[in-house]
Scaffold this motif. Sequence first.
Motif, PDB file in Angstrom:
ATOM      1  N   LEU A 215       3.047 -12.723 -27.084  1.00  0.00           N
ATOM      2  CA  LEU A 215       4.342 -13.399 -27.082  1.00  0.00           C
ATOM      3  C   LEU A 215       4.197 -14.886 -27.410  1.00  0.00           C
ATOM      4  O   LEU A 215       5.035 -15.459 -28.110  1.00  0.00           O
ATOM      5  N   GLN A 216       3.129 -15.499 -26.917  1.00  0.00           N
ATOM      6  CA  GLN A 216       2.885 -16.903 -27.262  1.00  0.00           C
ATOM      7  C   GLN A 216       2.640 -17.047 -28.762  1.00  0.00           C
ATOM      8  O   GLN A 216       3.115 -17.998 -29.386  1.00  0.00           O
ATOM      9  N   ALA A 217       1.917 -16.099 -29.341  1.00  0.00           N
ATOM     10  CA  ALA A 217       1.670 -16.135 -30.787  1.00  0.00           C
ATOM     11  C   ALA A 217       2.979 -15.976 -31.560  1.00  0.00           C
ATOM     12  O   ALA A 217       3.205 -16.656 -32.578  1.00  0.00           O
ATOM     13  N   ILE A 218       3.851 -15.113 -31.084  1.00  0.00           N
ATOM     14  CA  ILE A 218       5.156 -14.923 -31.739  1.00  0.00           C
ATOM     15  C   ILE A 218       5.966 -16.212 -31.659  1.00  0.00           C
ATOM     16  O   ILE A 218       6.572 -16.643 -32.653  1.00  0.00           O
ATOM     17  N   ALA A 219       5.971 -16.840 -30.497  1.00  0.00           N
ATOM     18  CA  ALA A 219       6.723 -18.092 -30.335  1.00  0.00           C
ATOM     19  C   ALA A 219       6.159 -19.177 -31.252  1.00  0.00           C
ATOM     20  O   ALA A 219       6.917 -19.944 -31.862  1.00  0.00           O
ATOM     21  N   CYS A 220       4.836 -19.241 -31.356  1.00  0.00           N
ATOM     22  CA  CYS A 220       4.223 -20.227 -32.272  1.00  0.00           C
ATOM     23  C   CYS A 220       4.593 -19.914 -33.717  1.00  0.00           C
ATOM     24  O   CYS A 220       4.835 -20.822 -34.515  1.00  0.00           O
ATOM     25  N   HIS A 221       4.662 -18.625 -34.048  1.00  0.00           N
ATOM     26  CA  HIS A 221       5.077 -18.221 -35.396  1.00  0.00           C
ATOM     27  C   HIS A 221       6.522 -18.655 -35.674  1.00  0.00           C
ATOM     28  O   HIS A 221       6.870 -18.981 -36.796  1.00  0.00           O
ATOM     29  N   PHE A 222       7.349 -18.673 -34.649  1.00  0.00           N
ATOM     30  CA  PHE A 222       8.736 -19.122 -34.787  1.00  0.00           C
ATOM     31  C   PHE A 222       8.846 -20.636 -34.873  1.00  0.00           C
ATOM     32  O   PHE A 222       9.924 -21.183 -35.009  1.00  0.00           O
TER      33      PHE A 222
ATOM     34  N   ASN B 104       8.101   2.705 -24.082  1.00  0.00           N
ATOM     35  CA  ASN B 104       7.201   1.882 -24.888  1.00  0.00           C
ATOM     36  C   ASN B 104       7.380   0.428 -24.461  1.00  0.00           C
ATOM     37  O   ASN B 104       8.181  -0.304 -25.042  1.00  0.00           O
ATOM     38  N   PRO B 105       6.647  -0.004 -23.446  1.00  0.00           N
ATOM     39  CA  PRO B 105       6.855  -1.349 -22.905  1.00  0.00           C
ATOM     40  C   PRO B 105       6.574  -2.457 -23.917  1.00  0.00           C
ATOM     41  O   PRO B 105       7.249  -3.484 -23.918  1.00  0.00           O
ATOM     42  N   GLU B 106       5.594  -2.274 -24.777  1.00  0.00           N
ATOM     43  CA  GLU B 106       5.284  -3.321 -25.752  1.00  0.00           C
ATOM     44  C   GLU B 106       6.458  -3.551 -26.688  1.00  0.00           C
ATOM     45  O   GLU B 106       6.859  -4.693 -26.936  1.00  0.00           O
ATOM     46  N   ALA B 107       7.037  -2.484 -27.213  1.00  0.00           N
ATOM     47  CA  ALA B 107       8.192  -2.616 -28.105  1.00  0.00           C
ATOM     48  C   ALA B 107       9.362  -3.259 -27.370  1.00  0.00           C
ATOM     49  O   ALA B 107      10.058  -4.124 -27.914  1.00  0.00           O
ATOM     50  N   TYR B 108       9.566  -2.841 -26.114  1.00  0.00           N
ATOM     51  CA  TYR B 108      10.656  -3.404 -25.316  1.00  0.00           C
ATOM     52  C   TYR B 108      10.465  -4.905 -25.108  1.00  0.00           C
ATOM     53  O   TYR B 108      11.372  -5.704 -25.338  1.00  0.00           O
TER      54      TYR B 108
ATOM     55  N   LEU C  51       4.852  -3.850 -12.292  1.00  0.00           N
ATOM     56  CA  LEU C  51       5.147  -3.532 -13.688  1.00  0.00           C
ATOM     57  C   LEU C  51       5.204  -4.808 -14.519  1.00  0.00           C
ATOM     58  O   LEU C  51       4.544  -4.916 -15.563  1.00  0.00           O
ATOM     59  N   ILE C  52       5.934  -5.798 -14.065  1.00  0.00           N
ATOM     60  CA  ILE C  52       6.073  -7.066 -14.790  1.00  0.00           C
ATOM     61  C   ILE C  52       4.741  -7.802 -14.823  1.00  0.00           C
ATOM     62  O   ILE C  52       4.377  -8.401 -15.833  1.00  0.00           O
ATOM     63  N   ASP C  53       3.974  -7.740 -13.727  1.00  0.00           N
ATOM     64  CA  ASP C  53       2.653  -8.382 -13.693  1.00  0.00           C
ATOM     65  C   ASP C  53       1.736  -7.801 -14.760  1.00  0.00           C
ATOM     66  O   ASP C  53       1.044  -8.544 -15.464  1.00  0.00           O
ATOM     67  N   SER C  54       1.725  -6.496 -14.881  1.00  0.00           N
ATOM     68  CA  SER C  54       0.859  -5.871 -15.885  1.00  0.00           C
ATOM     69  C   SER C  54       1.339  -6.213 -17.298  1.00  0.00           C
ATOM     70  O   SER C  54       0.529  -6.437 -18.200  1.00  0.00           O
ATOM     71  N   TRP C  55       2.647  -6.265 -17.490  1.00  0.00           N
ATOM     72  CA  TRP C  55       3.166  -6.651 -18.811  1.00  0.00           C
ATOM     73  C   TRP C  55       2.791  -8.095 -19.127  1.00  0.00           C
ATOM     74  O   TRP C  55       2.439  -8.414 -20.251  1.00  0.00           O
ATOM     75  N   TYR C  56       2.859  -8.945 -18.126  1.00  0.00           N
ATOM     76  CA  TYR C  56       2.500 -10.350 -18.326  1.00  0.00           C
ATOM     77  C   TYR C  56       1.046 -10.461 -18.783  1.00  0.00           C
ATOM     78  O   TYR C  56       0.737 -11.161 -19.741  1.00  0.00           O
TER      79      TYR C  56
END
Length: 177
Positions: free
Chosen positions: A15-22, A51-55, A3-8
Amino acid sequence: MLLIDSWYIDFKAKLQAIACHFGYAAQEAEDIVHQFFLDLLQKQLTDEIKNPEAYVVTAFKRKLIDLHRTQQRKGNLQAIESFHIPSTQEIIEKLETDEALIQHIAAAYKKLPARLRRVIYMKYYQGYSTEKIVELTGFTHQTVYNNLSKGIQQLRQNLQKDNILAKLASVLLSFVP
C-alpha cells in the motif's frame, strides 16, 4: 482485530508503494496507510472477505482517489478566493475614463430611433422600472419590452459594425488577473 493486524503486516509495504506511485512522499504514504488501517478497524469487518488483498488494495486506491479529489477542491477554492471580481463601481469607473469608447457608444445610441432612445434612456439612465415607463409614456408593457429589446439589439449591431464590442470586452477583461 487479528484480521486487520494480519492485513497490516501483509499489505503495508504494498500500500505504501501504491501511495508513492500516486505521487505521495514516503512519509506521507506511510501516514496515509496508517490512517487507512485505522479506518478499517472502525468498520468492524468480518471473516467473509474471500480475497483480502483485492479488498484492501481496492479500498486503499479509492481512499487515495478521495484524498486527491479533496486536495483538488481545496486548491480550487484557494484559486477562487484569490480571484478578484471587480465591483460594479470599478467597472463603471474604468469605462467612464475611456473617452473613445464613450464616443462610439454615444454615436451608436444617437443612431437609434427616438422612440427606442427614449425607453432606453428612461430604463438605464434614469433607472425607472417598466411600470414607471408605462405610466410616463402611455405605452403598454409589451411595447416597452419590445422597444427595450429592439433598442439593445440595434445598439449591439451598431457597436459590432464598429468593432466596439471587442474594445468593451477588452476593457472588462483587463480586470481579470
